[in-house]
Design a protein around this motif. Structure first.
Motif, PDB file in Angstrom:
ATOM      1  N   GLU A  79       4.734  55.631  55.209  1.00 42.91           N
ATOM      2  CA  GLU A  79       4.386  56.782  55.305  1.00 42.91           C
ATOM      3  C   GLU A  79       3.250  57.191  54.566  1.00 42.91           C
ATOM      4  OE1 GLU A  79       8.490  59.264  55.915  1.00 42.91           O
ATOM      5  OE2 GLU A  79       8.267  58.480  54.107  1.00 42.91           O
ATOM      6  N   GLN A  80       3.052  56.440  53.233  1.00 49.00           N
ATOM      7  CA  GLN A  80       2.024  56.907  52.496  1.00 49.00           C
ATOM      8  C   GLN A  80       0.820  56.379  53.331  1.00 49.00           C
ATOM      9  OE1 GLN A  80       2.910  54.315  49.022  1.00 49.00           O
ATOM     10  NE2 GLN A  80       3.801  56.164  47.892  1.00 49.00           N
ATOM     11  N   ARG A  81       0.730  55.245  53.889  1.00 50.65           N
ATOM     12  CA  ARG A  81      -0.519  54.673  54.765  1.00 50.65           C
ATOM     13  C   ARG A  81      -0.848  55.624  55.764  1.00 50.65           C
ATOM     14  NH1 ARG A  81      -2.082  52.079  59.251  1.00 50.65           N
ATOM     15  NH2 ARG A  81       0.260  51.843  60.171  1.00 50.65           N
ATOM     16  N   LEU A  82       0.022  56.551  56.465  1.00 54.25           N
ATOM     17  CA  LEU A  82      -0.406  57.485  57.346  1.00 54.25           C
ATOM     18  C   LEU A  82      -0.507  58.809  56.780  1.00 54.25           C
ATOM     19  CD1 LEU A  82       2.261  56.140  59.985  1.00 54.25           C
ATOM     20  CD2 LEU A  82      -0.257  56.017  59.999  1.00 54.25           C
ATOM     21  N   GLY A  83      -0.123  59.113  55.410  1.00 57.64           N
ATOM     22  CA  GLY A  83      -0.185  60.248  55.193  1.00 57.64           C
ATOM     23  C   GLY A  83       0.892  61.378  55.430  1.00 57.64           C
ATOM     24  N   VAL A  84       2.080  60.683  55.842  1.00 55.64           N
ATOM     25  CA  VAL A  84       3.281  61.522  56.077  1.00 55.64           C
ATOM     26  C   VAL A  84       3.718  62.103  55.065  1.00 55.64           C
ATOM     27  CG1 VAL A  84       5.536  61.604  57.123  1.00 55.64           C
ATOM     28  CG2 VAL A  84       3.686  60.036  58.331  1.00 55.64           C
ATOM     29  N   GLN A  85       3.964  63.423  55.080  1.00 56.44           N
ATOM     30  CA  GLN A  85       4.509  64.334  54.011  1.00 56.44           C
ATOM     31  C   GLN A  85       5.708  64.975  54.671  1.00 56.44           C
ATOM     32  OE1 GLN A  85       3.997  63.936  50.831  1.00 56.44           O
ATOM     33  NE2 GLN A  85       2.115  62.760  51.042  1.00 56.44           N
ATOM     34  N   PRO A  86       6.934  65.254  53.772  1.00 54.95           N
ATOM     35  CA  PRO A  86       7.149  64.582  52.706  1.00 54.95           C
ATOM     36  C   PRO A  86       7.734  63.223  52.692  1.00 54.95           C
ATOM     37  CG  PRO A  86       9.184  66.105  53.151  1.00 54.95           C
ATOM     38  CD  PRO A  86       7.939  66.244  54.198  1.00 54.95           C
ATOM     39  N   GLN A  87       7.681  62.407  51.608  1.00 57.92           N
ATOM     40  CA  GLN A  87       7.785  61.017  52.111  1.00 57.92           C
ATOM     41  C   GLN A  87       9.408  60.685  51.565  1.00 57.92           C
ATOM     42  OE1 GLN A  87       4.791  58.795  49.640  1.00 57.92           O
ATOM     43  NE2 GLN A  87       3.241  59.618  51.180  1.00 57.92           N
ATOM     44  N   LEU A  88       9.789  59.526  52.186  1.00 52.22           N
ATOM     45  CA  LEU A  88      11.110  59.190  51.611  1.00 52.22           C
ATOM     46  C   LEU A  88      11.254  58.714  50.515  1.00 52.22           C
ATOM     47  CD1 LEU A  88      13.393  56.943  53.748  1.00 52.22           C
ATOM     48  CD2 LEU A  88      12.615  55.789  51.978  1.00 52.22           C
ATOM     49  N   GLU A  89      12.273  59.022  49.732  1.00 48.03           N
ATOM     50  CA  GLU A  89      12.340  58.451  48.354  1.00 48.03           C
ATOM     51  C   GLU A  89      13.355  57.443  48.128  1.00 48.03           C
ATOM     52  OE1 GLU A  89      11.793  57.870  44.754  1.00 48.03           O
ATOM     53  OE2 GLU A  89      10.652  59.116  45.561  1.00 48.03           O
ATOM     54  N   PRO A  90      12.955  56.054  47.920  1.00 50.57           N
ATOM     55  CA  PRO A  90      13.929  54.966  48.145  1.00 50.57           C
ATOM     56  C   PRO A  90      15.222  55.163  47.113  1.00 50.57           C
ATOM     57  CG  PRO A  90      11.639  54.149  47.777  1.00 50.57           C
ATOM     58  CD  PRO A  90      11.784  55.616  47.897  1.00 50.57           C
ATOM     59  N   ALA A  91      14.940  55.890  45.923  1.00 46.60           N
ATOM     60  CA  ALA A  91      16.115  56.080  44.910  1.00 46.60           C
ATOM     61  C   ALA A  91      17.299  56.972  45.550  1.00 46.60           C
ATOM     62  CB  ALA A  91      15.588  56.616  43.523  1.00 46.60           C
ATOM     63  N   LEU A  92      16.801  58.027  46.371  1.00 45.58           N
ATOM     64  CA  LEU A  92      17.739  59.015  47.263  1.00 45.58           C
ATOM     65  C   LEU A  92      18.551  58.036  48.046  1.00 45.58           C
ATOM     66  CD1 LEU A  92      18.546  61.684  46.793  1.00 45.58           C
ATOM     67  CD2 LEU A  92      16.668  62.122  48.456  1.00 45.58           C
ATOM     68  N   THR A  93      18.128  57.199  48.752  1.00 48.43           N
ATOM     69  CA  THR A  93      18.711  56.484  49.749  1.00 48.43           C
ATOM     70  C   THR A  93      19.818  55.701  48.880  1.00 48.43           C
ATOM     71  OG1 THR A  93      17.462  54.419  49.592  1.00 48.43           O
ATOM     72  CG2 THR A  93      17.056  56.090  51.255  1.00 48.43           C
ATOM     73  N   ILE A  94      19.674  55.188  47.852  1.00 45.38           N
ATOM     74  CA  ILE A  94      20.676  54.466  47.089  1.00 45.38           C
ATOM     75  C   ILE A  94      21.830  55.653  46.875  1.00 45.38           C
ATOM     76  CG2 ILE A  94      21.139  53.110  44.965  1.00 45.38           C
ATOM     77  CD1 ILE A  94      19.669  51.816  47.173  1.00 45.38           C
ATOM     78  N   VAL A  95      21.616  56.529  46.250  1.00 42.43           N
ATOM     79  CA  VAL A  95      22.359  57.660  46.236  1.00 42.43           C
ATOM     80  C   VAL A  95      23.209  58.172  47.139  1.00 42.43           C
ATOM     81  CG1 VAL A  95      22.640  60.296  45.346  1.00 42.43           C
ATOM     82  CG2 VAL A  95      21.093  58.840  44.167  1.00 42.43           C
ATOM     83  N   PHE A  96      22.567  58.139  48.433  1.00 42.68           N
ATOM     84  CA  PHE A  96      23.414  58.573  49.640  1.00 42.68           C
ATOM     85  C   PHE A  96      24.375  57.220  49.754  1.00 42.68           C
ATOM     86  CE2 PHE A  96      19.889  61.186  51.248  1.00 42.68           C
ATOM     87  CZ  PHE A  96      20.455  62.644  50.707  1.00 42.68           C
ATOM     88  N   LEU A  97      23.663  56.117  49.717  1.00 45.64           N
ATOM     89  CA  LEU A  97      24.494  55.034  49.908  1.00 45.64           C
ATOM     90  C   LEU A  97      25.721  54.807  49.105  1.00 45.64           C
ATOM     91  CD1 LEU A  97      24.674  52.471  51.672  1.00 45.64           C
ATOM     92  CD2 LEU A  97      23.520  51.252  49.963  1.00 45.64           C
ATOM     93  N   LEU A  98      25.590  55.488  47.779  1.00 40.75           N
ATOM     94  CA  LEU A  98      26.738  55.464  47.039  1.00 40.75           C
ATOM     95  C   LEU A  98      27.887  56.429  47.224  1.00 40.75           C
ATOM     96  CD1 LEU A  98      24.910  54.979  43.401  1.00 40.75           C
ATOM     97  CD2 LEU A  98      26.925  53.679  44.324  1.00 40.75           C
ATOM     98  N   ILE A  99      27.197  57.551  47.744  1.00 36.26           N
ATOM     99  CA  ILE A  99      28.082  58.891  47.918  1.00 36.26           C
ATOM    100  C   ILE A  99      28.680  58.749  49.081  1.00 36.26           C
ATOM    101  CG2 ILE A  99      28.142  61.212  48.105  1.00 36.26           C
ATOM    102  CD1 ILE A  99      26.074  61.243  45.750  1.00 36.26           C
ATOM    103  N   VAL A 100      27.974  58.687  50.247  1.00 41.55           N
ATOM    104  CA  VAL A 100      28.383  58.963  51.727  1.00 41.55           C
ATOM    105  C   VAL A 100      28.387  57.700  52.468  1.00 41.55           C
ATOM    106  CG1 VAL A 100      28.143  61.360  51.720  1.00 41.55           C
ATOM    107  CG2 VAL A 100      26.182  59.793  52.255  1.00 41.55           C
ATOM    108  N   ALA A 101      28.090  56.532  52.044  1.00 41.35           N
ATOM    109  CA  ALA A 101      27.870  55.206  52.566  1.00 41.35           C
ATOM    110  C   ALA A 101      26.928  55.228  53.879  1.00 41.35           C
ATOM    111  CB  ALA A 101      29.127  54.773  53.144  1.00 41.35           C
ATOM    112  N   ILE A 102      27.209  55.434  55.229  1.00 46.99           N
ATOM    113  CA  ILE A 102      26.481  55.344  56.111  1.00 46.99           C
ATOM    114  C   ILE A 102      25.971  56.666  56.382  1.00 46.99           C
ATOM    115  CG2 ILE A 102      27.716  53.579  57.388  1.00 46.99           C
ATOM    116  CD1 ILE A 102      28.939  55.461  59.058  1.00 46.99           C
ATOM    117  N   GLY A 103      26.160  57.600  55.497  1.00 44.99           N
ATOM    118  CA  GLY A 103      25.238  58.854  55.611  1.00 44.99           C
ATOM    119  C   GLY A 103      23.692  59.060  55.551  1.00 44.99           C
ATOM    120  N   ASN A 104      23.272  57.735  54.796  1.00 49.53           N
ATOM    121  CA  ASN A 104      21.930  57.601  54.601  1.00 49.53           C
ATOM    122  C   ASN A 104      21.098  57.415  55.578  1.00 49.53           C
ATOM    123  OD1 ASN A 104      22.507  55.010  54.811  1.00 49.53           O
ATOM    124  ND2 ASN A 104      21.583  54.330  52.901  1.00 49.53           N
ATOM    125  N   THR A 105      21.673  56.987  56.795  1.00 53.47           N
ATOM    126  CA  THR A 105      21.188  56.765  58.171  1.00 53.47           C
ATOM    127  C   THR A 105      20.261  57.939  58.742  1.00 53.47           C
ATOM    128  OG1 THR A 105      23.003  57.426  59.356  1.00 53.47           O
ATOM    129  CG2 THR A 105      22.690  54.922  59.002  1.00 53.47           C
TER     130      THR A 105
END
Length: 146
Positions: free
Chosen positions: A86-112
């Motif tokens: 996303e950074q290379r292409l200039g896509v905004q807003p960008q995915l936040e890797p730390a947030l995927t971990i939070v989603f993985l903890l809270i809702v398991a497969i919901g981070n999909t």
């Protein structure tokens, strides 16, 4: 449910994020593991990065729960690859890797939903017919000759 886009001769799937979640729930999580392997393979092909190993990432997700940490590291690394694209292409807003971990903890497969939505943005940006990916400043077109 999924649309195929071709980027530089390679096919990628734009999946419906809710479809990914729904199939993961219906198949009791089995589709999640297929999806996870597949997106890592797509990222490997797209980034031309042989250090991305879809099988190793999948094994961390499947069996890493025995020692707790590996699935979180694997999801973080996958998310980091998406964010880099996303950074290379200039896509905004960008995915936040730390947030995927939070989603993985809270809702398991919901981070999909979160990860697939950002992958779809990459495929959309790359498949635009008149717009090349941003690799830096482009030069203005030359004026027409006499």
């Amino acid at each position: 449910m999924a649309e195929t886009v071709t980027i530089q001769g390679q096919s990628y799937l734009k999946r419906n994020p809710l479809g990914v979640l729904g199939l993961s729930v219906i198949t009791l999580g089995i589709y999640f593991f297929y999806w996870y392997w597949k997106i890592n393979d797509e990222l490997r092909l797209y980034k031309r990065d042989e250090s991305i190993n879809p099988t190793r990432s999948l094994m961390a997700m499947l069996f890493g729960w025995l020692i707790i940490v590996p699935p979180f590291i694997a999801m973080y690394n996958t998310s980091k690859h998406v964010q880099d694209a996303e950074q290379r292409l200039g896509v905004q807003p960008q995915l936040e890797p730390a947030l995927t971990i939070v989603f993985l903890l809270i809702v398991a497969i919901g981070n999909t939903i979160y990860v697939q939505e950002h992958l779809n943005r990459i495929w959309d940006r790359e498949s635009l017919p008149n717009e090349a990916p941003s690799q830096g400043a482009s030069e203005p077109p030359l004026p027409p000759g006499p």
